[in-house]
Structure formats: C-alpha cells, structure tokens
Design an enzyme around this catalytic site. Structure first.
Site, PDB file in Angstrom:
ATOM      1  N   ARG A 188       1.049 -15.148   1.223  1.00 17.97           N
ATOM      2  CA  ARG A 188       0.361 -15.040   2.481  1.00 17.97           C
ATOM      3  C   ARG A 188      -1.220 -15.766   2.362  1.00 17.97           C
ATOM      4  O   ARG A 188      -1.998 -15.193   1.320  1.00 17.97           O
ATOM      5  CB  ARG A 188       0.060 -13.639   2.973  1.00 17.97           C
ATOM      6  CG  ARG A 188       1.698 -13.265   3.587  1.00 17.97           C
ATOM      7  CD  ARG A 188       1.388 -11.863   3.959  1.00 17.97           C
ATOM      8  NE  ARG A 188       1.527 -10.959   2.743  1.00 17.97           N
ATOM      9  CZ  ARG A 188       1.461  -9.527   2.596  1.00 17.97           C
ATOM     10  NH1 ARG A 188       1.268  -8.970   3.870  1.00 17.97           N
ATOM     11  NH2 ARG A 188       1.488  -8.637   1.650  1.00 17.97           N
ATOM     12  N   THR A 233      -5.736  -0.415   6.308  1.00 17.83           N
ATOM     13  CA  THR A 233      -7.180  -0.865   6.699  1.00 17.83           C
ATOM     14  C   THR A 233      -7.141  -0.970   8.091  1.00 17.83           C
ATOM     15  O   THR A 233      -6.530  -1.742   8.928  1.00 17.83           O
ATOM     16  CB  THR A 233      -7.404  -2.237   6.004  1.00 17.83           C
ATOM     17  OG1 THR A 233      -7.059  -2.107   4.713  1.00 17.83           O
ATOM     18  CG2 THR A 233      -8.857  -2.482   6.305  1.00 17.83           C
ATOM     19  N   GLY A 289     -12.979 -21.782  -7.375  1.00 20.01           N
ATOM     20  CA  GLY A 289     -11.383 -22.229  -7.399  1.00 20.01           C
ATOM     21  C   GLY A 289     -11.326 -22.842  -5.976  1.00 20.01           C
ATOM     22  O   GLY A 289     -11.968 -23.386  -5.076  1.00 20.01           O
ATOM     23  N   CYS A 341      -5.327  -9.883   2.498  1.00 19.09           N
ATOM     24  CA  CYS A 341      -6.451  -8.989   2.886  1.00 19.09           C
ATOM     25  C   CYS A 341      -7.892  -9.728   3.091  1.00 19.09           C
ATOM     26  O   CYS A 341      -8.320  -9.523   4.066  1.00 19.09           O
ATOM     27  CB  CYS A 341      -6.697  -7.960   1.646  1.00 19.09           C
ATOM     28  SG  CYS A 341      -5.050  -7.202   1.252  1.00 19.09           S
ATOM     29  N   VAL A 383       1.006  -1.040   0.089  1.00 19.85           N
ATOM     30  CA  VAL A 383       0.133   0.014   0.069  1.00 19.85           C
ATOM     31  C   VAL A 383       1.000   1.256   0.011  1.00 19.85           C
ATOM     32  O   VAL A 383       0.775   2.211  -0.865  1.00 19.85           O
ATOM     33  CB  VAL A 383      -0.964   0.036   1.291  1.00 19.85           C
ATOM     34  CG1 VAL A 383      -1.595   1.407   1.492  1.00 19.85           C
ATOM     35  CG2 VAL A 383      -2.082  -0.982   1.067  1.00 19.85           C
ATOM     36  N   LYS A 438      -7.889 -11.604   6.196  1.00 22.30           N
ATOM     37  CA  LYS A 438      -7.775 -10.513   7.504  1.00 22.30           C
ATOM     38  C   LYS A 438      -8.910  -9.934   7.557  1.00 22.30           C
ATOM     39  O   LYS A 438      -9.198  -9.760   8.880  1.00 22.30           O
ATOM     40  CB  LYS A 438      -6.322  -9.737   7.142  1.00 22.30           C
ATOM     41  CG  LYS A 438      -5.956  -8.569   8.014  1.00 22.30           C
ATOM     42  CD  LYS A 438      -4.890  -7.839   8.017  1.00 22.30           C
ATOM     43  CE  LYS A 438      -5.023  -7.049   6.505  1.00 22.30           C
ATOM     44  NZ  LYS A 438      -5.495  -5.486   6.869  1.00 22.30           N
ATOM     45  N   LYS A 494      -2.527 -16.138  -5.817  1.00 27.04           N
ATOM     46  CA  LYS A 494      -2.917 -15.717  -7.133  1.00 27.04           C
ATOM     47  C   LYS A 494      -1.815 -15.574  -8.036  1.00 27.04           C
ATOM     48  O   LYS A 494      -0.512 -15.450  -7.632  1.00 27.04           O
ATOM     49  CB  LYS A 494      -3.944 -14.768  -7.183  1.00 27.04           C
ATOM     50  CG  LYS A 494      -3.357 -13.293  -6.807  1.00 27.04           C
ATOM     51  CD  LYS A 494      -4.251 -12.107  -6.702  1.00 27.04           C
ATOM     52  CE  LYS A 494      -3.525 -10.676  -6.944  1.00 27.04           C
ATOM     53  NZ  LYS A 494      -4.425  -9.700  -6.892  1.00 27.04           N
TER      54      LYS A 494
HETATM   55  C1  UGA Z   1      -8.068  -7.866  -2.538  1.00 29.01           C
HETATM   56  C2  UGA Z   1      -8.991  -6.693  -3.090  1.00 29.01           C
HETATM   57  O1  UGA Z   1      -9.374  -7.102  -4.322  1.00 29.01           O
HETATM   58  C3  UGA Z   1      -8.365  -5.404  -3.309  1.00 29.01           C
HETATM   59  O2  UGA Z   1      -9.448  -4.202  -3.921  1.00 29.01           O
HETATM   60  C4  UGA Z   1      -8.040  -4.878  -2.090  1.00 29.01           C
HETATM   61  O3  UGA Z   1      -7.533  -3.455  -2.158  1.00 29.01           O
HETATM   62  C5  UGA Z   1      -6.950  -5.594  -1.358  1.00 29.01           C
HETATM   63  O4  UGA Z   1      -7.490  -6.919  -1.203  1.00 29.01           O
HETATM   64  C6  UGA Z   1      -6.698  -5.164   0.050  1.00 29.01           C
HETATM   65  O5  UGA Z   1      -7.528  -5.118   0.947  1.00 29.01           O
HETATM   66  O6  UGA Z   1      -5.640  -4.668   0.074  1.00 29.01           O
HETATM   67  P1  UGA Z   1      -6.042  -8.877  -3.460  1.00 29.01           P
HETATM   68  O7  UGA Z   1      -5.650  -9.494  -2.072  1.00 29.01           O
HETATM   69  O8  UGA Z   1      -4.462  -8.286  -4.142  1.00 29.01           O
HETATM   70  O9  UGA Z   1      -6.817  -7.510  -3.536  1.00 29.01           O
HETATM   71  O10 UGA Z   1      -6.207 -10.176  -4.389  1.00 29.01           O
HETATM   72  P2  UGA Z   1      -7.642 -10.331  -5.261  1.00 29.01           P
HETATM   73  O11 UGA Z   1      -7.354 -10.294  -6.884  1.00 29.01           O
HETATM   74  O12 UGA Z   1      -8.748  -9.589  -4.693  1.00 29.01           O
HETATM   75  O13 UGA Z   1      -7.830 -12.001  -4.889  1.00 29.01           O
HETATM   76  C7  UGA Z   1      -7.888 -12.365  -3.554  1.00 29.01           C
HETATM   77  C8  UGA Z   1      -8.088 -14.065  -3.569  1.00 29.01           C
HETATM   78  O14 UGA Z   1      -9.447 -14.157  -4.110  1.00 29.01           O
HETATM   79  C9  UGA Z   1      -7.128 -14.807  -4.439  1.00 29.01           C
HETATM   80  O15 UGA Z   1      -6.669 -15.839  -3.511  1.00 29.01           O
HETATM   81  C10 UGA Z   1      -7.920 -14.966  -5.858  1.00 29.01           C
HETATM   82  O16 UGA Z   1      -7.312 -16.491  -6.478  1.00 29.01           O
HETATM   83  C11 UGA Z   1      -9.222 -15.182  -5.224  1.00 29.01           C
HETATM   84  N1  UGA Z   1     -10.201 -15.315  -6.329  1.00 29.01           N
HETATM   85  C12 UGA Z   1     -10.322 -13.926  -6.585  1.00 29.01           C
HETATM   86  C13 UGA Z   1     -11.123 -16.060  -6.563  1.00 29.01           C
HETATM   87  O17 UGA Z   1     -10.723 -17.433  -6.025  1.00 29.01           O
HETATM   88  N2  UGA Z   1     -11.996 -16.101  -7.484  1.00 29.01           N
HETATM   89  C14 UGA Z   1     -12.316 -15.129  -7.926  1.00 29.01           C
HETATM   90  O18 UGA Z   1     -13.241 -14.997  -8.938  1.00 29.01           O
HETATM   91  C15 UGA Z   1     -11.492 -13.840  -7.744  1.00 29.01           C
END
Ligand code: UGA
Length: 435
Positions: free
Chosen positions: A331, A123, A257, A264, A13, A267, A324
């Site tokens: 994490r 956050t 998945g 995030c 961030v 938490k 991802k």
């Molecule tokens: C997430 C939010 O998307 C951001 O908007 C936010 O700023 C961030 O947390 C945060 O609070 O700092 P991030 O953790 O980088 O971002 O990852 P995402 O792309 O949101 O994916 C989160 C998890 O959901 C991953 O494990 C991903 O594989 C999973 N996911 C995502 C799925 O299993 N299916 C989906 O359709 C989308």
C-alpha cells in the site's frame, strides 16, 4: 482480573490486538465479516505476513483464550470490552471514511445487553470518540457504557514486538470505571511499568496523528537534506549520523530513501491536513511534507533517467516492491509510483520481492514481469533499481549480476550497497544523498 473482550476487525491492528490481549490472559473473540478469513484464523493460519505471528496465534488458540467468529452480535453480547480495530481508509478528498466504524457502532447499539467499554483502536479523526459516545447514548437511550480512545502505534513487520513492548500506551477516557477496566485489560504491561498516558479523547486522538505526521516529517526532512547533499557534495548518511547523536533529535527515522509509504503515514498526514481545515487551522508544514514525499518518489526515476538517458523501451530490474522490508504490504509503496512512471515511459519491467509478488500481481497484472529471484530480474536489464531494503539485497551477488546485465547501472534508493565496492565492479552507482 482477566476480561472478556471482543476485537472487531482482524486486519493488522485488530488481529495483533486480539492475539496480544489473549496472550495477556484475557478471553478474546476476534470478529471479522470475512468468513473465510475467520475459518483460516481458527485453523491457525494468519492472513498476513508478520514475524512471529504464527506461534502466538497457535499458542493462544490452543489455550482456548482466543477464537475467531463472524457473528458480531453474539460476540458483543458475551463481552465486557469491545475493541474497534476496523479500517479507516482515506476518501478521495483526504477525509477519513468512517463507515466501517459506524457499522460496528450500530451493531453495538443493537446488542448493548449490559455495561460495556467500547474502545477505539482504529485511527479516527479528532471528535470521533465524543461522537461515538453521544451517538450510542441517543440510539440506545442508555448510559450503561463507556467509550475509550486507545490508538495503536504498531509497525508492520515488528507488530508483535511493538505490542508486547510499547514505548507507551495512550488512553483517552472519561470515567474512572473504564480506566480500571483498561488497567485490567493491559495488566501485563502495567505490571512491567510500561508508561501509560491517561488523557481526554481529543488528546489521545491527536497524539496518534501528531506521532505519525512527526515521523513522516522527519523522513521528509532527511530526504530533502539528502537531495541537497547530492548537489553540494555532502554525504547524507554522515549528516544523519551526526544529527542522531544529538539526543534532542535521536537517530531513528533519519534514513533517506525513496519517500515514505504504507497504509498509515500517507493516510494520516492527509487526514491531519483535513482535520486542520475543518477547524480553520493551517497545517502548512504537513501539507508540504505530503507534496515533498510525492516528488521524492518521482525523483528516483529522474535519477535513472539522468544516468541512462531516454528511458523509452529500456529494460529495468526493480528489486523490492513492498513499502518497506519485512512485510508483503504494497500500500502506497514508492515502488508503485516508480513502476507507473517507468510504464509511462514504455519500459520493460522485471520485478522481484521476497514477499510482495502476489500483491504486486493484483496491482500490475501482466504489465510487468515477475521474477523468482534477483538474478532472474537483472538478466539483460539496462539498469537495476533497489526500492525496498530487504536484507537479502544487501548481499547481492554483484559479480554474477555484472555478467548478467546489459548495462551496469545501479540506483540504490535505500543506500544499502557500498558505492566503493559497486564501482570497483564497473557499475555506475547512484544512491540517495551520497554524491
Ligand atoms: C507507522 C508507524 O511507525 C507506527 O508507529 C504506526 O502505528 C503505524 O504507522 C500506523 O499508524 O498504523 P508502518 O506504516 O508500519 O508504521 O511503517 P514504518 O516503519 O513507520 O515506515 C513507514 C515508511 O517510512 C516506510 O515506507 C519506510 O520505508 C519509511 N521510512 C522509515 C523511511 O523512508 N526512512 C526512515 O528512516 C524510516
């Protein structure tokens, strides 16, 4: 007018914000207590893997709008706007550990030489910004400052794009003066008509948790629908596609998945439940999302067991370790739960990830074998489990893999491969929600 800004914390961030605000034309100091990290950043070396970060870092260092320092006191004194971007990790009971934020606030109290706007980007639980305001006032006996809540919505792997093209910017504020200053800080976005939501502290704080919890719920929902699809003979990809065509639902975050991970969602969902408990409001839906997500990760190992039988002493190739794709971050990655479960069953694990192997080594040491590519990982494996949706796994050399493995079994937890093609090569294939 450009502003003099200090961003405390150079994690995801803080670092992206520091680089971004400098790119908008502000004068920015990124502060971190880790001197080695600061030196590297000043030399243009980013501490994280993030698409495009290197060029942006270099460009803003060169322009002299951006520098990094471990001297928090002088950075605060020099700046009008202080962004707090330090970590707020969960405690064992799900509460948020605010000690890093408190340390920054104490430094600000000691160095409040002139009017400053203190902006919380980390956050933080509902009520924190109000507390920060009261605390600084009490400690310094001054009200020559304002507090603003400005939660961040960056995704890892897409952080730079998200910073420069946000869907909206959320600002929780109390004074008009701080509002005008924030407009200046974000001038570049303001000019391109990015929507700004101006609200009170509590609203801004809750938007952040509600946003992440909603997305986590959406994923958990489609995962449960996937599990049902498997049992009744439906295809979750087609179900999700049709749901996504309803404009009220939208197609994003409907990929079934192995469960969500990252620093995030896990938490923030836990924190939201704790915040509810603190105010006597039952967040039962979010509680169930957390439980269901844990079960989803373990369900991936059960799939393996269903096909392979007893897992004891089997050799399993794990492709993908990051939570991802496009990040080296492990994490709360589903891969951790899956690997731990396999270790419990005495499996031999051969793992590969394009970016996360170093982080995996810190977590698993010599408990698993680290492989330089997917072919090395699958050699003599009894089964292959795909955990992260890296692009390179979409075009796996299946002909070669078929020759190298001991048993032709693929568990595709991200529905990346074509079941038809895989089966034609004689593999047993298990996706998620695709019976
Ligand atoms: C997430 C939010 O998307 C951001 O908007 C936010 O700023 C961030 O947390 C945060 O609070 O700092 P991030 O953790 O980088 O971002 O990852 P995402 O792309 O949101 O994916 C989160 C998890 O959901 C991953 O494990 C991903 O594989 C999973 N996911 C995502 C799925 O299993 N299916 C989906 O359709 C989308």
């Amino acid at each position: 007018m450009s502003k003099k800004i200090t961003v405390v914390g150079t994690g995801y961030v803080g670092l992206i914000a520091a680089i971004g605000f400098a790119d908008f034309g502000n004068q920015v100091i990124g502060v971190d207590i880790d001197k080695e990290k600061v030196d590297k950043l000043n030399a243009g070396i980013p501490p994280i893997y993030e698409h495009g970060i290197h060029d942006y870092l270099e460009r803003n260092l060169k322009s002299k709008r951006l520098r990094f320092s471990s001297d928090i006191a002088s950075s605060i004194i020099e700046s009008e706007v202080i962004f707090i971007g330090v970590g707020t990790p969960p405690k064992d009971n799900g509460d948020v550990d605010l000690s890093q934020v408190e340390n920054v606030i104490n430094e600000i109290c000691k160095n409040l030489n002139d009017y400053k706007v203190i902006v919380t980007k980390s956050t933080v639980p509902v009520g924190t910004n109000k507390w920060i305001k009261e605390y600084i006032k009490e400690k310094t006996n001054s009200d020559n400052f304002d507090v603003v809540s400005n939660p961040e919505f960056l995704r890892e792997g897409k952080a730079i794009t998200d910073f420069f093209h946000p869907d909206r910017v959320i600002i929780g504020y109390e004074s008009e003066k701080s509002k005008e200053i924030l407009k200046d800080v974000y001038r570049s976005l303001y000019l391109v008509e990015t929507p700004f939501v101006w609200c009170n502290y509590e609203t801004a704080e809750l938007i952040k948790y509600a946003n992440n919890a909603f997305l986590a719920t959406k994923i958990t929902f489609i995962n449960q629908i996937a599990n049902l699809s498997e049992t009744i003979g439906a295809d979750v990809n087609e179900v999700a596609k049709a749901l996504g065509m309803d404009g009220r639902i939208n197609s994003k975050f409907l990929h079934a998945g192995p469960g969500y991970g990252g620093s995030c969602f896990p938490k923030d969902t836990k924190a939201l439940v704790q915040i509810g408990a603190k105010y006597g409001v039952n967040m039962s839906l979010v509680k169930e999302v957390i439980n269901s997500n844990e079960l989803q990760k373990i369900r991936m190992v059960k799939k393996l067991e269903n096909v392979l039988g007893d897992l004891k002493d089997k050799c399993i190739a794990v492709l993908g370790l990051a939570f991802k794709s496009e990040t080296d971050d492990m994490r709360e990655s589903p891969a951790i739960s899956i690997i731990n479960e396999l270790i419990k069953n005495n499996c031999k694990i051969k793992a590969h990830d394009p970016k996360a192997l170093n982080n995996a080594k810190k977590l698993f040491g010599d408990k698993i074998i680290y492989c330089k590519d997917s072919l090395e990982a699958v050699k003599d494996a009894d089964a292959l489990i795909l955990v992260t949706e890296w692009n390179e796994y979409r075009s796996l050399d299946l002909n070669n893999i078929a020759k190298l493995v001991k048993q032709k079994i693929i568990i595709d937890t991200r529905n990346m491969l074509s079941p038809k093609k895989v089966k034609e090569l004689g593999f047993i294939y298990e996706g998620v929600g695709r019976k």
